[in-house]
Design a protein around this motif. Structure first.
Motif, PDB file in Angstrom:
ATOM      1  N   GLU A 139     -19.748 -66.860  33.882  1.00  0.00           N
ATOM      2  CA  GLU A 139     -18.907 -67.139  35.040  1.00  0.00           C
ATOM      3  C   GLU A 139     -19.334 -66.231  36.180  1.00  0.00           C
ATOM      4  O   GLU A 139     -19.883 -65.146  35.957  1.00  0.00           O
TER       5      GLU A 139
ATOM      6  N   ARG B  60     -10.611 -56.038  34.116  1.00  0.00           N
ATOM      7  CA  ARG B  60     -10.363 -57.237  33.306  1.00  0.00           C
ATOM      8  C   ARG B  60      -9.314 -56.973  32.231  1.00  0.00           C
ATOM      9  O   ARG B  60      -8.443 -57.802  31.978  1.00  0.00           O
TER      10      ARG B  60
ATOM     11  N   PRO C 265     -17.592 -64.514  39.088  1.00  0.00           N
ATOM     12  CA  PRO C 265     -16.374 -64.172  39.828  1.00  0.00           C
ATOM     13  C   PRO C 265     -16.641 -63.691  41.241  1.00  0.00           C
ATOM     14  O   PRO C 265     -15.742 -63.679  42.075  1.00  0.00           O
TER      15      PRO C 265
ATOM     16  N   HIS D 139     -12.074 -60.059  41.973  1.00  0.00           N
ATOM     17  CA  HIS D 139     -12.927 -60.411  43.113  1.00  0.00           C
ATOM     18  C   HIS D 139     -12.867 -59.334  44.189  1.00  0.00           C
ATOM     19  O   HIS D 139     -13.903 -58.928  44.745  1.00  0.00           O
TER      20      HIS D 139
END
Length: 452
Positions: free
Chosen positions: A172, A279, A174, A140
């Motif tokens: 998703e 990630r 984020p 984030h």
């Protein structure tokens, strides 16, 4: 003999750069033909008007300062500022200018460096994105930095990143910043959304009011507030599309163009690589710090967190508790039903413990059938006892696994900071001793060592 040279006015109009002459008050006295090509205004529209009115509002003060310096005898060779064209677009200009005291005019040549400026800005953005990917912090925080960088390239008040979790088949979000809508929860990739379409197709998508009606019916459904313009580009790595980056506008004064789409596409590969690296790093760090069976923090992670918590507790005069858990009769279940079912039971035990504690607390698997819990910032001894009892009761509920109904209990030892120790080793030793005391009493109970 006739003069073979064309008139000066013709020569001036043949120049690709704009030539301007202004009076001491900054009013246009002369512009050549290229002025209209660069700025959008004809000579008739600007002659007699103050040049400063066409300068971008954010650049006016320093432009006036530069004009004063020129009139004081300091020529400018590479002064840059921005102008607003007649169509409202922004043009970047590099000026060469000087003052003629004899004629009492300022003469300037304007070179359009918009494309050069954009190339410089994109290059700087790519470097900044690369640096953001290397910084510490979570995904984030990194995307927030990228958001700020993108905002230097085009309007990005409303900005979000959708990432495709291929394992779960969901989108998703984020990072999601929007004037009107809250961040959406995970949604199936098959959901008929523009973001999903960008990811499935791998193609950038620019939606304006003129194009809205041409969309397939399944993509015309509006989720959240209806945007004036919507621009999404795929985030592509070398072998797949990992998500989409989206900007959208709710105001008619902020519109997106094919150039904006091209610009976002240009930087999207770098952004995708940055997100993928972050990630991957986060995934690796998670694997190193977590137990692969239960996905709970492992022994090393727990010890590190406990040391940090104890240091903070000492500084802030806080209390904490450590609960040491050992399952009663787990070996018999493993022997009877097999290790595969035993592993499922350990995973379910970990989840039940996790549901009994606060987010600020921690549960870890130390190995085998041993778990440990840290309760941070408790007010009274009774708080630790109450949580331990809640865990003991939760673990007693039957487990339905692979068609089998299993039952298990736990012996739980409790140690308190600072009563049982201000450091990690004595605290864990007291908790371990208390757990074995509970085990000797028959199991399925709590034990708290008395403080000498």
């Amino acid at each position: 003999m006739e003069n073979a040279h064309p008139p000066l006015a013709t020569v001036m109009d043949l120049l690709l750069d704009a030539v301007c002459v202004v009076d001491p008050d900054g009013r246009y006295l002369y512009v050549n033909a290229s002025y209209e090509r660069i700025f959008g205004y004809s000579a008739a529209e600007v002659l007699g008007k103050p040049m400063i009115e066409l300068v971008h509002p954010d650049d006016r003060e320093r432009t006036l300062q530069a004009a004063r310096e020129i009139m004081d005898g300091q020529p400018k060779l590479h002064f840059r500022n921005r102008y607003l064209r007649k169509d409202g677009s922004v043009v970047d200009i590099q000026w060469s200018a000087r003052w003629s005291e004899d004629q009492r005019v300022r003469i300037a040549v304007a070179h359009d460096v918009t494309e050069l400026r954009r190339a410089e800005t994109v290059q700087a953005a790519l470097l900044a994105i690369s640096e953001a990917a290397q910084t510490d912090g979570d995904l984030h925080a990194m995307i927030a930095s990228i958001h700020q960088i993108i905002g230097g390239l085009l309007p990005a008040t409303n900005f979000f990143v959708a990432l495709h979790d291929a394992r779960r088949g969901v989108l998703e979000f984020p990072y999601f910043v929007d004037e009107h809508d809250a961040p959406p929860g995970p949604m199936p990739i098959e959901e008929a959304t523009l973001s999903s379409e960008v990811i499935r197709s791998g193609q950038a998508l620019l939606i304006t009011p003129d194009l809205q009606a041409t969309l397939p019916p399944h993509l015309q459904r509006v989720i959240g507030h209806d945007a004036v313009d919507w621009l999404g580009v795929p985030l592509c790595t070398a072998d797949r599309v990992i998500g989409a980056l989206v900007v959208q506008s709710y105001h008619s004064t902020t519109r997106y163009t094919a150039e904006d789409k091209q610009l976002l596409q240009f930087v999207s590969a770098q952004i995708a690589s940055a997100i993928e690296r972050k990630r991957s790093r986060a995934s690796l760090e998670h694997l190193v710090a977590h137990d692969p069976l239960t996905d709970l923090p492992n022994r090393n992670c727990f010890h590190e967190r406990l040391e940090q918590a104890l240091e903070t507790a000492q500084q802030q005069n806080l209390r904490l508790a450590v609960l040491y858990l050992d399952l009663d009769g787990f070996k018999g279940i493993n022997d009877r039903y097999g290790h595969e079912l035993g592993d499922l039971l350990l995973h379910e035990v970990g989840q039940r413990i996790r549901h009994c504690i606060r987010q600020s607390d921690m549960v870890a698997r130390l190995g085998g059938d041993e778990f440990v819990v840290m309760l941070y910032g408790i007010s009274h001894d009774e708080d630790a006892l109450a949580v331990a009892e809640q865990i003991r009761t939760a673990l007693l509920e039957p487990y339905l696994l692979e068609g089998q109904t299993l039952r298990i209990s736990a012996s739980i030892g409790i140690a308190l900071h600072p009563e049982h120790g201000a450091e990690k080793k004595p605290l864990l030793r007291h908790a371990d001793n208390a757990m074995y005391a509970a085990k000797r009493e028959g199991g399925n109970r709590l034990a708290l060592e008395s403080v000498a």
